[in-house]
Design a protein around this motif. Structure first.
Motif, mmCIF file in Angstrom:
data_model
loop_
_atom_site.group_PDB
_atom_site.id
_atom_site.type_symbol
_atom_site.label_atom_id
_atom_site.label_comp_id
_atom_site.label_asym_id
_atom_site.label_seq_id
_atom_site.Cartn_x
_atom_site.Cartn_y
_atom_site.Cartn_z
ATOM 1 N N ILE A 158 0.866 -1.172 0.000
ATOM 2 C CA ILE A 158 0.000 0.000 0.000
ATOM 3 C C ILE A 158 0.908 1.229 0.000
ATOM 4 C CG2 ILE A 158 -1.771 1.248 1.273
ATOM 5 C CD1 ILE A 158 -2.506 -1.479 2.585
ATOM 6 N N ARG A 159 0.614 2.163 -0.920
ATOM 7 C CA ARG A 159 1.407 3.399 -1.029
ATOM 8 C C ARG A 159 0.567 4.569 -0.525
ATOM 9 N NH1 ARG A 159 5.924 3.873 -3.841
ATOM 10 N NH2 ARG A 159 5.397 5.907 -4.672
ATOM 11 N N ILE A 160 1.118 5.294 0.440
ATOM 12 C CA ILE A 160 0.401 6.385 1.090
ATOM 13 C C ILE A 160 1.220 7.670 0.994
ATOM 14 C CG2 ILE A 160 -0.627 7.195 3.264
ATOM 15 C CD1 ILE A 160 -1.884 4.603 2.238
ATOM 16 N N LEU A 161 0.545 8.760 0.681
ATOM 17 C CA LEU A 161 1.166 10.081 0.747
ATOM 18 C C LEU A 161 0.612 10.778 1.985
ATOM 19 C CD1 LEU A 161 1.957 12.594 -1.942
ATOM 20 C CD2 LEU A 161 0.484 13.344 -0.091
ATOM 21 N N ILE A 162 1.483 11.294 2.824
ATOM 22 C CA ILE A 162 1.067 12.085 3.985
ATOM 23 C C ILE A 162 1.383 13.536 3.665
ATOM 24 C CG2 ILE A 162 1.436 12.562 6.442
ATOM 25 C CD1 ILE A 162 0.065 9.884 5.971
ATOM 26 N N GLY A 163 0.344 14.368 3.706
ATOM 27 C CA GLY A 163 0.501 15.770 3.335
ATOM 28 C C GLY A 163 0.075 16.720 4.441
ATOM 29 N N LYS A 164 0.757 17.844 4.511
ATOM 30 C CA LYS A 164 0.451 18.922 5.447
ATOM 31 C C LYS A 164 0.086 20.164 4.643
ATOM 32 C CE LYS A 164 0.970 19.431 9.245
ATOM 33 N NZ LYS A 164 -0.058 19.458 10.294
ATOM 34 N N PRO A 165 -1.193 20.266 4.256
ATOM 35 C CA PRO A 165 -1.588 21.417 3.440
ATOM 36 C C PRO A 165 -1.746 22.692 4.271
ATOM 37 C CG PRO A 165 -3.498 20.059 3.910
ATOM 38 C CD PRO A 165 -2.297 19.353 4.493
ATOM 39 N N GLY A 166 -1.614 23.811 3.608
ATOM 40 C CA GLY A 166 -1.867 25.089 4.254
ATOM 41 C C GLY A 166 -0.710 25.595 5.082
ATOM 42 N N ALA A 181 0.873 13.059 -5.425
ATOM 43 C CA ALA A 181 0.154 11.783 -5.277
ATOM 44 C C ALA A 181 0.029 11.061 -6.612
ATOM 45 C CB ALA A 181 -1.223 12.029 -4.676
ATOM 46 N N ILE A 182 -0.272 11.797 -7.656
ATOM 47 C CA ILE A 182 -0.407 11.194 -8.985
ATOM 48 C C ILE A 182 0.952 10.727 -9.487
ATOM 49 C CG2 ILE A 182 -0.984 11.679 -11.401
ATOM 50 C CD1 ILE A 182 -3.245 13.533 -10.256
ATOM 51 N N GLN A 183 1.977 11.552 -9.332
ATOM 52 C CA GLN A 183 3.327 11.174 -9.776
ATOM 53 C C GLN A 183 3.848 9.949 -9.037
ATOM 54 O OE1 GLN A 183 5.747 14.665 -9.257
ATOM 55 N NE2 GLN A 183 4.958 15.649 -11.100
ATOM 56 N N GLU A 184 3.533 9.860 -7.756
ATOM 57 C CA GLU A 184 4.020 8.747 -6.932
ATOM 58 C C GLU A 184 3.119 7.511 -7.006
ATOM 59 O OE1 GLU A 184 6.840 8.445 -5.286
ATOM 60 O OE2 GLU A 184 7.565 10.472 -5.632
ATOM 61 N N ASP A 185 1.997 7.615 -7.713
ATOM 62 C CA ASP A 185 1.068 6.500 -7.898
ATOM 63 C C ASP A 185 0.638 5.897 -6.556
ATOM 64 O OD1 ASP A 185 -0.515 4.738 -9.371
ATOM 65 O OD2 ASP A 185 1.068 3.238 -9.504
ATOM 66 N N VAL A 186 0.166 6.764 -5.664
ATOM 67 C CA VAL A 186 -0.246 6.307 -4.339
ATOM 68 C C VAL A 186 -1.669 5.763 -4.355
ATOM 69 C CG1 VAL A 186 1.323 7.903 -3.164
ATOM 70 C CG2 VAL A 186 -1.052 8.588 -3.553
ATOM 71 N N ASN A 187 -1.968 4.952 -3.354
ATOM 72 C CA ASN A 187 -3.323 4.433 -3.160
ATOM 73 C C ASN A 187 -4.173 5.405 -2.363
ATOM 74 O OD1 ASN A 187 -1.340 1.811 -2.736
ATOM 75 N ND2 ASN A 187 -3.018 1.478 -4.161
ATOM 76 N N ALA A 188 -3.523 6.156 -1.475
ATOM 77 C CA ALA A 188 -4.275 7.045 -0.586
ATOM 78 C C ALA A 188 -3.430 8.244 -0.193
ATOM 79 C CB ALA A 188 -4.710 6.287 0.668
ATOM 80 N N ILE A 189 -4.154 9.295 0.210
ATOM 81 C CA ILE A 189 -3.538 10.515 0.724
ATOM 82 C C ILE A 189 -4.056 10.718 2.137
ATOM 83 C CG2 ILE A 189 -3.369 13.025 0.516
ATOM 84 C CD1 ILE A 189 -3.925 12.689 -2.500
#
Length: 153
Positions: free
Chosen positions: A25-33, A71-79
């Motif tokens: 499972i590939r996950i991106l963890i993001g801190k927006p704002g 997320a699209i470039q890294e081909d993740v399953n979830a953000i």
């Protein structure tokens, strides 16, 4: 060679199950704002990694556009999004909206942070798959993702 040959005899649903069970499972963890507090996001990222998932961490102060592009470039399953600044009602739905615009609406979005209960229901209606409050055990997030993707990392 025997393993490859055996796939020829599996139905498409069986093949998909075998593939999903073996795929990380590939996950991106993001801190927006503008939120500058990332300790919780890093704890979650490490827990997911320790559970066998591949994790991409974007760092602080990312725009929804940057998060979706990555997320699209890294081909993740979830953000997984983390917001403590109170901007979750704007930022979380914006990420979902951008994913859909980019044809990547199949990427699951979940969030965490200081989010009032009354906002949680609205966010779920807007396409956020789950909200995790501060203090939730990271095992709850791991279990949620494993169940959602039919894989045990």
């Amino acid at each position: 060679m025997r393993a490859i040959y055996s796939f020829l005899w599996l139905s498409s649903s069986e093949t998909e199950s075998v593939f999903m069970a073996s795929k990380k499972i590939r996950i991106l963890i993001g801190k927006p704002g503008l939120d500058g507090h990332d300790r919780g996001a890093k704890v979650v990222a490490r827990a997911l990694r320790d559970a066998g998932m591949e994790v991409v961490y974007t760092g602080l102060h990312r725009s929804p556009e940057e998060i979706v592009e990555t997320a699209i470039q890294e081909d993740v399953n979830a953000i997984g999004l983390s917001v403590l600044s109170g901007a979750h009602m704007t930022l979380f739905p914006r990420v979902v909206e951008l994913l859909r615009e980019q044809g990547a609406g199949d990427i699951l979005v979940f969030g965490g942070g200081v989010i009032p209960d009354e906002d949680r229901a609205i966010l779920l209606e807007k396409g956020i798959a789950e909200i995790f409050a501060p203090g939730n055990a990271t095992q709850r997030t791991i279990k949620f993702l494993q169940e959602r993707f039919g894989a045990v990392s």
